[in-house]
Design a protein around this motif. Structure first.
Motif, short mmCIF file in Angstrom:
data_model
loop_
_atom_site.label_atom_id
_atom_site.label_comp_id
_atom_site.label_asym_id
_atom_site.label_seq_id
_atom_site.Cartn_x
_atom_site.Cartn_y
_atom_site.Cartn_z
N VAL A 104 -5.06 21.30 -4.11
CA VAL A 104 -6.21 20.50 -3.70
C VAL A 104 -5.84 19.72 -2.45
O VAL A 104 -4.75 19.16 -2.36
CB VAL A 104 -6.65 19.53 -4.83
CG1 VAL A 104 -7.90 18.77 -4.44
CG2 VAL A 104 -6.86 20.29 -6.14
N ILE A 105 -6.76 19.72 -1.49
CA ILE A 105 -6.52 19.10 -0.19
C ILE A 105 -7.68 18.17 0.14
O ILE A 105 -8.85 18.54 -0.04
CB ILE A 105 -6.40 20.18 0.91
CG1 ILE A 105 -5.25 21.12 0.57
CG2 ILE A 105 -6.26 19.58 2.29
CD1 ILE A 105 -5.28 22.43 1.32
N ALA A 106 -7.40 16.98 0.61
CA ALA A 106 -8.45 16.07 1.07
C ALA A 106 -9.05 16.61 2.36
O ALA A 106 -8.34 17.07 3.24
CB ALA A 106 -7.89 14.67 1.29
N THR A 107 -10.38 16.54 2.47
CA THR A 107 -11.04 16.94 3.70
C THR A 107 -11.07 15.74 4.66
O THR A 107 -10.75 14.61 4.26
CB THR A 107 -12.49 17.39 3.43
OG1 THR A 107 -13.22 16.26 2.91
CG2 THR A 107 -12.55 18.56 2.45
N ALA A 108 -11.48 15.99 5.89
CA ALA A 108 -11.62 14.89 6.85
C ALA A 108 -12.63 13.87 6.34
O ALA A 108 -12.44 12.66 6.47
CB ALA A 108 -12.03 15.44 8.21
N ARG A 112 -12.01 9.88 5.54
CA ARG A 112 -12.85 8.81 6.11
C ARG A 112 -13.39 7.88 5.01
O ARG A 112 -13.36 6.66 5.16
CB ARG A 112 -14.00 9.38 6.92
CG ARG A 112 -13.59 9.92 8.28
CD ARG A 112 -14.80 10.24 9.15
NE ARG A 112 -15.70 11.22 8.55
CZ ARG A 112 -15.58 12.54 8.66
NH1 ARG A 112 -14.57 13.06 9.36
NH2 ARG A 112 -16.45 13.34 8.09
N VAL A 113 -13.86 8.45 3.92
CA VAL A 113 -14.38 7.64 2.81
C VAL A 113 -13.28 6.74 2.26
O VAL A 113 -13.49 5.55 2.04
CB VAL A 113 -14.97 8.54 1.70
CG1 VAL A 113 -15.18 7.76 0.40
CG2 VAL A 113 -16.27 9.17 2.14
N LEU A 114 -12.12 7.32 2.04
CA LEU A 114 -11.02 6.54 1.49
C LEU A 114 -10.61 5.42 2.44
O LEU A 114 -10.38 4.29 2.02
CB LEU A 114 -9.82 7.42 1.16
CG LEU A 114 -8.72 6.66 0.44
CD1 LEU A 114 -9.13 6.35 -0.99
CD2 LEU A 114 -7.43 7.40 0.48
N GLU A 115 -10.51 5.72 3.71
CA GLU A 115 -10.08 4.70 4.68
C GLU A 115 -11.11 3.57 4.82
O GLU A 115 -10.73 2.42 4.98
CB GLU A 115 -9.80 5.34 6.04
CG GLU A 115 -8.48 6.11 6.07
CD GLU A 115 -7.26 5.24 5.82
OE1 GLU A 115 -7.27 4.03 6.11
OE2 GLU A 115 -6.27 5.78 5.31
N ARG A 116 -12.40 3.90 4.72
CA ARG A 116 -13.42 2.83 4.75
C ARG A 116 -13.25 1.92 3.53
O ARG A 116 -13.32 0.70 3.64
CB ARG A 116 -14.82 3.42 4.78
CG ARG A 116 -15.27 3.83 6.16
CD ARG A 116 -16.78 4.07 6.24
NE ARG A 116 -17.27 4.99 5.23
CZ ARG A 116 -17.39 6.31 5.38
NH1 ARG A 116 -17.06 6.88 6.52
NH2 ARG A 116 -17.86 7.06 4.40
N GLY A 117 -13.04 2.52 2.37
CA GLY A 117 -12.82 1.73 1.16
C GLY A 117 -11.55 0.90 1.25
O GLY A 117 -11.52 -0.27 0.84
N ARG A 118 -10.51 1.49 1.79
CA ARG A 118 -9.24 0.77 1.95
C ARG A 118 -9.40 -0.41 2.90
O ARG A 118 -8.89 -1.50 2.65
CB ARG A 118 -8.18 1.74 2.47
CG ARG A 118 -6.81 1.13 2.64
CD ARG A 118 -5.79 2.23 2.95
NE ARG A 118 -4.53 1.64 3.27
CZ ARG A 118 -4.01 1.58 4.50
NH1 ARG A 118 -4.64 2.14 5.51
NH2 ARG A 118 -2.85 1.02 4.71
N GLN A 119 -10.15 -0.21 3.99
CA GLN A 119 -10.38 -1.30 4.94
C GLN A 119 -11.13 -2.44 4.27
O GLN A 119 -10.82 -3.61 4.50
CB GLN A 119 -11.16 -0.81 6.17
CG GLN A 119 -11.28 -1.86 7.26
CD GLN A 119 -9.93 -2.30 7.78
OE1 GLN A 119 -9.15 -1.49 8.24
NE2 GLN A 119 -9.63 -3.60 7.71
N ALA A 120 -12.12 -2.12 3.44
CA ALA A 120 -12.87 -3.16 2.73
C ALA A 120 -11.95 -3.95 1.80
O ALA A 120 -12.05 -5.19 1.72
CB ALA A 120 -14.03 -2.54 1.95
N ARG A 121 -11.04 -3.26 1.11
CA ARG A 121 -10.09 -3.94 0.23
C ARG A 121 -9.17 -4.86 1.03
O ARG A 121 -8.91 -6.00 0.65
CB ARG A 121 -9.23 -2.94 -0.53
CG ARG A 121 -9.89 -2.35 -1.74
CD ARG A 121 -8.96 -1.33 -2.40
NE ARG A 121 -9.45 -0.99 -3.70
CZ ARG A 121 -8.70 -0.95 -4.80
NH1 ARG A 121 -7.41 -1.20 -4.73
NH2 ARG A 121 -9.22 -0.63 -5.96
#
Length: 153
Positions: A104-108, A112-121
């Motif tokens: 399993v590989i993360a798509t671009a 992006r979704v993960l990084e937006r969530g990480r930035q909010a945290r």
């Protein structure tokens, strides 16, 4: 969160190490609660965000490796991966040397979704730390480095 810590559980040793571990446990729980307030803005469940995080930061993984990393059953991983795949956040591919396995590989888009969530945290936690002076921030940073070192073994 109040400054009070829960007492050590009955039967727990009353050593300094156990008292610090109790404080770390309580602080970690409260920190995660504060940080995850904005997670719902990603549109993903905590389980899906966690699995996506494994893929983004650790790289592609087999389904069995993901089940071990997330400490869930293979059917649970299959459900989570299927949902992430349907959302376009991960993709599956055969493992070249073992066609019975799937990687399993993360798509671009997943990254992006993960990084937006990480930035909010990070922003929420930075706001939480706003009342500390630079010296206190240095102390927190040093303590976190020690905990990370201890976790590495």
């Amino acid at each position: 969160m109040s400054g009070d810590l829960p007492p050590l559980p009955p039967g727990s040793p009353r050593t300094k190490r156990h008292r610090v571990a109790n404080a770390l446990n309580s602080t970690a729980i409260h920190t995660l609660r504060a940080a995850r307030v904005d997670d719902s803005s990603t549109g993903l469940t905590p389980e899906r965000l966690s699995l996506l995080s494994v893929l983004v930061y650790s790289g592609p993984a087999t389904m069995s490796a993901l089940a071990r990393a997330e400490q869930v059953s293979p059917p649970a991983i299959t459900r989570i991966v299927t949902a992430l795949e349907a959302a376009g956040l991960v993709r599956r591919e055969e493992v070249p040397h073992d066609r019975r396995q799937t990687r399993v590989i993360a798509t671009a888009a997943g990254t992006r979704v993960l990084e937006r969530g990480r930035q909010a945290r990070i922003d929420r936690l930075a706001d939480t730390l706003a009342g500390l002076d630079p010296g206190e921030l240095d102390q927190v940073s040093s303590a976190l480095a020690l905990v990370r070192r201890a976790l590495r073994g």
